[in-house]
Design a protein around this motif. Sequence first.
Motif, PDB file in Angstrom:
ATOM      1  N   LYS A  72       3.047 -94.640 -57.566  1.00  0.00           N
ATOM      2  CA  LYS A  72       1.730 -94.015 -57.434  1.00  0.00           C
ATOM      3  C   LYS A  72       0.686 -95.056 -57.052  1.00  0.00           C
ATOM      4  N   LEU A  73       0.948 -96.311 -57.424  1.00  0.00           N
ATOM      5  CA  LEU A  73       0.043 -97.416 -57.104  1.00  0.00           C
ATOM      6  C   LEU A  73       0.344 -98.003 -55.718  1.00  0.00           C
ATOM      7  N   GLY A  74       1.356 -97.458 -55.056  1.00  0.00           N
ATOM      8  CA  GLY A  74       1.721 -97.961 -53.738  1.00  0.00           C
ATOM      9  C   GLY A  74       2.650 -99.153 -53.778  1.00  0.00           C
ATOM     10  N   PHE A  75       3.435 -99.271 -54.836  1.00  0.00           N
ATOM     11  CA  PHE A  75       4.343-100.404 -55.012  1.00  0.00           C
ATOM     12  C   PHE A  75       5.447-100.369 -53.951  1.00  0.00           C
ATOM     13  N   ILE A  76       5.707-101.531 -53.340  1.00  0.00           N
ATOM     14  CA  ILE A  76       6.755-101.661 -52.323  1.00  0.00           C
ATOM     15  C   ILE A  76       7.985-102.284 -52.970  1.00  0.00           C
ATOM     16  N   TRP A  77       9.094-101.554 -52.962  1.00  0.00           N
ATOM     17  CA  TRP A  77      10.312-102.051 -53.614  1.00  0.00           C
ATOM     18  C   TRP A  77      11.036-103.099 -52.773  1.00  0.00           C
ATOM     19  N   ASP A  78      10.926-103.014 -51.472  1.00  0.00           N
ATOM     20  CA  ASP A  78      11.643-103.962 -50.601  1.00  0.00           C
ATOM     21  C   ASP A  78      10.707-104.457 -49.501  1.00  0.00           C
ATOM     22  N   PRO A  79       9.959-105.539 -49.749  1.00  0.00           N
ATOM     23  CA  PRO A  79       9.017-106.066 -48.748  1.00  0.00           C
ATOM     24  C   PRO A  79       9.683-106.428 -47.426  1.00  0.00           C
ATOM     25  N   SER A  80      10.922-106.929 -47.487  1.00  0.00           N
ATOM     26  CA  SER A  80      11.606-107.324 -46.252  1.00  0.00           C
ATOM     27  C   SER A  80      11.859-106.115 -45.360  1.00  0.00           C
ATOM     28  N   GLU A  81      12.171-104.974 -45.959  1.00  0.00           N
ATOM     29  CA  GLU A  81      12.395-103.757 -45.186  1.00  0.00           C
ATOM     30  C   GLU A  81      11.096-103.290 -44.538  1.00  0.00           C
ATOM     31  N   LEU A  82       9.991-103.416 -45.270  1.00  0.00           N
ATOM     32  CA  LEU A  82       8.691-103.044 -44.721  1.00  0.00           C
ATOM     33  C   LEU A  82       8.348-103.916 -43.516  1.00  0.00           C
ATOM     34  N   ASN A  83       8.554-105.232 -43.638  1.00  0.00           N
ATOM     35  CA  ASN A  83       8.280-106.147 -42.530  1.00  0.00           C
ATOM     36  C   ASN A  83       9.164-105.831 -41.334  1.00  0.00           C
ATOM     37  N   TRP A  84      10.444-105.516 -41.602  1.00  0.00           N
ATOM     38  CA  TRP A  84      11.372-105.215 -40.516  1.00  0.00           C
ATOM     39  C   TRP A  84      10.921-103.970 -39.766  1.00  0.00           C
ATOM     40  N   MET A  85      10.499-102.939 -40.475  1.00  0.00           N
ATOM     41  CA  MET A  85      10.072-101.699 -39.845  1.00  0.00           C
ATOM     42  C   MET A  85       8.778-101.886 -39.049  1.00  0.00           C
ATOM     43  N   GLU A  86       7.911-102.773 -39.515  1.00  0.00           N
ATOM     44  CA  GLU A  86       6.683-103.050 -38.766  1.00  0.00           C
ATOM     45  C   GLU A  86       7.018-103.694 -37.428  1.00  0.00           C
ATOM     46  N   ARG A  87       7.951-104.654 -37.430  1.00  0.00           N
ATOM     47  CA  ARG A  87       8.364-105.296 -36.178  1.00  0.00           C
ATOM     48  C   ARG A  87       9.118-104.304 -35.277  1.00  0.00           C
ATOM     49  N   TYR A  88       9.913-103.455 -35.896  1.00  0.00           N
ATOM     50  CA  TYR A  88      10.647-102.452 -35.121  1.00  0.00           C
ATOM     51  C   TYR A  88       9.673-101.512 -34.406  1.00  0.00           C
ATOM     52  N   GLN A  89       8.585-101.155 -35.067  1.00  0.00           N
ATOM     53  CA  GLN A  89       7.581-100.297 -34.434  1.00  0.00           C
ATOM     54  C   GLN A  89       6.925-101.028 -33.266  1.00  0.00           C
TER      55      GLN A  89
END
Length: 225
Positions: free
Chosen positions: A195-212
């Motif tokens: 609910k606070l916007g916690f990211i469980w896997d930062p590396s996955e988030l970074n990967w998806m940003e580059r993929y976009q």
Amino acid sequence: PYKYEVNPKLGLWVDKQRRQYRCFIKRKSSFMSQERVDMLEKLDFCWEPLETVHARQVQANANLPAGISSAASNYYTSLTTSASSSSKPELAMAPSSQSEVTNAVSTEENDQPEENGADDSKWIERFSQLEKYHAEHGDCMVAMKQHDTVSNGMVSSQHAELAAWVSEQRRHYKKFKESPESSRLTPERIYMLEKLGFIWDPSELNWMERYQELLDYREEHGHVS
């Protein structure tokens, strides 16, 4: 788009995917996964830089017998390049479950369960600190290190203890997914963090940003080579 001047980080990321893929197909430690391979190949991702393919073709042509016809030359070149560019080695077999990986790692002392009352009070205290951090910074990406303008180096962050707690929540989340009983996290705690916007896997988030960004590049240039 290696050495892409408009977005150098994207170029470096593309090069990293190729290096990680080579490790992946050789069954070495890698951040690459079959899911990521499939996502990249949907974009016609070239696992080998075009410069390398071209250099191999030039070398192959240099080794041709004198007087060979152009048709034979093209056929000969295709034989020397097809093995590395089109065929794929057998991929490593993934573990049948995440527990096979986790069980191979010794349990850390601070991962041992505590008395519920003591653990609850400590957890709520850290969560309150995370709420304050989120209110100030707009996210829950607490860094262990920060840049020091005086020494121009990295030093321990003022939020180092909170950052360690955040990392601990991510470890316990992995445990919760495979065996809830082995984790300090509960569905209620997971709900509060998400609910606070916690990211469980930062590396996955970074990967998806580059993929976009790669998707945007393909939209503009028509390829991802």
